[in-house]
Structure formats: structure tokens, C-alpha cells
Design a protein around this motif. Structure first.
Motif, PDB file in Angstrom:
ATOM      1  N   GLY A   1       0.817  -1.212   0.000  1.00 32.57           N
ATOM      2  CA  GLY A   1       0.000   0.000   0.000  1.00 32.57           C
ATOM      3  C   GLY A   1       0.847   1.257   0.000  1.00 32.57           C
ATOM      4  N   ALA A   2       1.930   1.241   0.788  1.00 28.54           N
ATOM      5  CA  ALA A   2       2.840   2.385   0.807  1.00 28.54           C
ATOM      6  C   ALA A   2       3.512   2.565  -0.545  1.00 28.54           C
ATOM      7  CB  ALA A   2       3.895   2.186   1.899  1.00 28.54           C
ATOM      8  N   LEU A   3       3.884   1.457  -1.180  1.00 22.35           N
ATOM      9  CA  LEU A   3       4.497   1.521  -2.505  1.00 22.35           C
ATOM     10  C   LEU A   3       3.559   2.164  -3.514  1.00 22.35           C
ATOM     11  CD1 LEU A   3       6.721   0.738  -4.541  1.00 22.35           C
ATOM     12  CD2 LEU A   3       5.622  -1.501  -4.735  1.00 22.35           C
ATOM     13  N   GLU A   4       2.298   1.808  -3.467  1.00 19.99           N
ATOM     14  CA  GLU A   4       1.328   2.381  -4.398  1.00 19.99           C
ATOM     15  C   GLU A   4       1.162   3.879  -4.173  1.00 19.99           C
ATOM     16  OE1 GLU A   4      -3.310   1.674  -5.858  1.00 19.99           O
ATOM     17  OE2 GLU A   4      -2.409   0.368  -4.344  1.00 19.99           O
ATOM     18  N   ILE A   5       1.091   4.281  -2.909  1.00 24.53           N
ATOM     19  CA  ILE A   5       0.924   5.710  -2.592  1.00 24.53           C
ATOM     20  C   ILE A   5       2.120   6.516  -3.089  1.00 24.53           C
ATOM     21  CG2 ILE A   5       0.862   7.383  -0.688  1.00 24.53           C
ATOM     22  CD1 ILE A   5      -0.732   5.267   0.911  1.00 24.53           C
ATOM     23  N   LEU A   6       3.332   6.079  -2.737  1.00 22.17           N
ATOM     24  CA  LEU A   6       4.527   6.844  -3.083  1.00 22.17           C
ATOM     25  C   LEU A   6       4.798   6.832  -4.579  1.00 22.17           C
ATOM     26  CD1 LEU A   6       6.844   5.698  -0.151  1.00 22.17           C
ATOM     27  CD2 LEU A   6       5.683   7.901  -0.392  1.00 22.17           C
ATOM     28  N   SER A   7       4.462   5.746  -5.251  1.00 21.31           N
ATOM     29  CA  SER A   7       4.697   5.652  -6.689  1.00 21.31           C
ATOM     30  C   SER A   7       3.847   6.643  -7.473  1.00 21.31           C
ATOM     31  CB  SER A   7       4.411   4.227  -7.183  1.00 21.31           C
ATOM     32  OG  SER A   7       5.314   3.310  -6.610  1.00 21.31           O
ATOM     33  N   HIS A   8       2.708   7.008  -6.908  1.00 18.05           N
ATOM     34  CA  HIS A   8       1.846   7.993  -7.568  1.00 18.05           C
ATOM     35  C   HIS A   8       2.287   9.426  -7.288  1.00 18.05           C
ATOM     36  CE1 HIS A   8      -0.981   4.600  -8.114  1.00 18.05           C
ATOM     37  NE2 HIS A   8      -1.416   5.316  -9.124  1.00 18.05           N
ATOM     38  N   ILE A   9       3.057   9.623  -6.225  1.00 17.81           N
ATOM     39  CA  ILE A   9       3.470  10.985  -5.850  1.00 17.81           C
ATOM     40  C   ILE A   9       4.814  11.365  -6.455  1.00 17.81           C
ATOM     41  CG2 ILE A   9       4.042  12.499  -3.910  1.00 17.81           C
ATOM     42  CD1 ILE A   9       2.196  10.825  -2.164  1.00 17.81           C
TER      43      ILE A   9
END
Length: 255
Positions: A18-26
Motif C-alpha cells: 500500500g505504501a508503494l502504491e501511494i509513493l509511486s503515484h506521488i
């Protein structure tokens, strides 16, 4: 200032993914090979695996905790990541190098950023001989096992085995007994980081012993040699307010 290139690596847990998905979009990101900095998302176990996997890249690693304890990690916050990395303090960790000689004649090599440990493989206690720099220091120890820990690893299994907590940068290693029966009151020793430790298994057929270097397991060892490899290092980055020195100091006064 040139733009910092970061790579995200994450554990398999839902929190890490979940953290990977969030940061990858930012944040724009590249592969680990192209990056200036690796951002590791997970717990301490994943951080250790990342240090091993990317050691040869010689890239600094900034961890964010998506596990449980997160001793080696920074707090997870998606905002201001690039600024946090630029302002981070750093420390170089040198791994232990294990050379293991087995009953079947095989020889194995492994690295450990936390500890190298030996364990009995059956219900019978292990009997081992311990030498430091080719001098026998314990002719025979009867125990469940024995471990050699780095300063960073001194707060991991070493601490659970009642070994000493070692401040970072002190240039020492911990040699710690695991449930020693004889010598009854021997708790361990603090060694200079350049020391070479050799542990011989006495009566390996009747009392087999295995060795572990972080997550690498080797069965039925005859003897092992352990030393710190100063030619290798991995650089950890941490927020100044969340530094490893302070966390190690707190552990020594924990209730």
C-alpha cells in the motif's frame, strides 16, 4: 542541484505494498540500478533483505517502517520525502562474513548485517570450542548455541539472548552465549571489530549444529569462521530526530 533519482523497493505485506502504491503515484522513480537512493518499505526483516540484495550497487538506503518494530526504519510519511532524504544523517554498516565447513565436506560463505549464530539441531545441547584470533578462549562450552553480533544487530536476537547492547561506531562485536549450561555463568564477551572468531563443533555426529547468517541457514557444520568485512558496506539514511544512536541508547534504559 540535480534532481534526485529514487527507487522504491517494498516487502510483500499489504502495508508495504500500500505504501508503494501511494509513493509511486506521488514521486517519479527509477529502477534500483539507475537510482541515487533506494527507499525501502517494510519492516526490519525486509530492510536486511534489501541490504543484502542491493549491496553491490553501493546505493544509500532510506527505510520507512511498514512492519512492526522498525528499529532500522524511519517513520512512514508520504509528504516531503525528497527533503527528508536530503536532510538525513548516514551511517555505514559493515557485514560479518561467515565461512562454514560442513560435515559432508562442503564449504559455504555468507554475509550478515545483524548476526551469525550457531544452534543445536536436536534435543541435545551443543558442545563447542571458541577461539579468538587463533587462541582458544573456551575449550568447551555446553549450550543451545552462540552468536556473533554487529553493533546494529546487538539490539536484535543478541539482546533477546541477554547479550550487550553496543553503541554504533564503537568498533566492537558481541560474542553471546545462547542458554549456556557450562561454563554456567559465562554471558559472553565484547570483541574488537577486527577480531576473527572460530567456533568448532565437538562431537558433530551425535550433537549436530547449524549456522545462520541473517536469513541464510547452513546445516551440520563442523566449524565456522566469522569476521567483519570492512571492504563491504551499506549506507543507511535516517531522519535526525529518529537516529539509530538515540534508539540504541533508549533500548539500554527500556523497562
Amino acid at each position: 542541484m540535480p534532481e534526485m533519482k529514487i527507487a522504491f523497493v517494498a516487502g510483500r505485506s499489504p502495508k508495504a505494498q500500500g505504501a508503494l502504491e501511494i509513493l509511486s503515484h506521488i514521486y517519479p522513480h527509477v529502477s534500483p540500478e539507475e537510482a541515487d537512493v533506494l527507499v525501502a518499505l517494510g519492516g526490519d526483516g525486509f530492510m536486511l533483505r534489501a541490504l543484502h540484495r542491493y549491496l553491490k550497487l553501493k546505493k544509500p538506503v532510506y527505510g520507512m517502517n511498514r512492519g512492526s518494530v522498525g528499529f532500522l526504519m524511519n517513520e512512514f510519511r508520504p509528504d516531503n520525502l525528497l527533503e527528508r532524504i536530503r536532510n538525513a544523517a548516514s551511517i555505514n554498516l559493515h557485514p560479518l562474513r561467515l565461512e562454514a565447513f560442513c560435515v559432508n565436506g562442503e564449504r559455504h560463505h555468507a554475509l550478515a548485517f545483524n548476526e551469525v549464530s550457531l544452534f543445536r539441531e536436536t534435543g541435545q545441547a551443543a558442545h563447542v570450542r571458541v577461539s579468538i584470533d587463533s587462541v582458544v578462549r573456551l575449550e568447551e562450552m555446553v549450550c543451545d548455541g552462540v552468536l556473533v553480533a554487529t553493533t546494529a544487530g546487538s539490539t536484535a536476537y543478541n539482546m533477546s539472548a541477554y547479550g550487550p547492547i553496543l553503541p554504533l561506531g564503537t568498533g566492537v562485536l558481541a560474542l553471546t552465549a545462547i542458554s549456556a549450561y557450562r561454563p554456567r555463568r559465562w554471558r559472553g564477551a565484547i570483541l574488537p571489530h577486527q577480531a576473527s572468531v572460530e567456533i568448532e563443533v565437538l562431537n558433530p555426529q551425535k550433537r549436530p549444529v547449524g549456522a545462520t547468517a541473517d536469513s541464510t541457514e547452513i546445516r551440520n557444520v563442523l566449524r565456522v569462521k566469522v569476521h567483519e568485512d570492512r571492504s563491504l558496506w551499506s549506507t543507511l539514511l535516517y531522519d535526525p530526530e529518529h537516529n539509530l544512536e538515540e534508539r540504541i541508547l533508549r533500548e539500554q534504559f527500556a523497562h
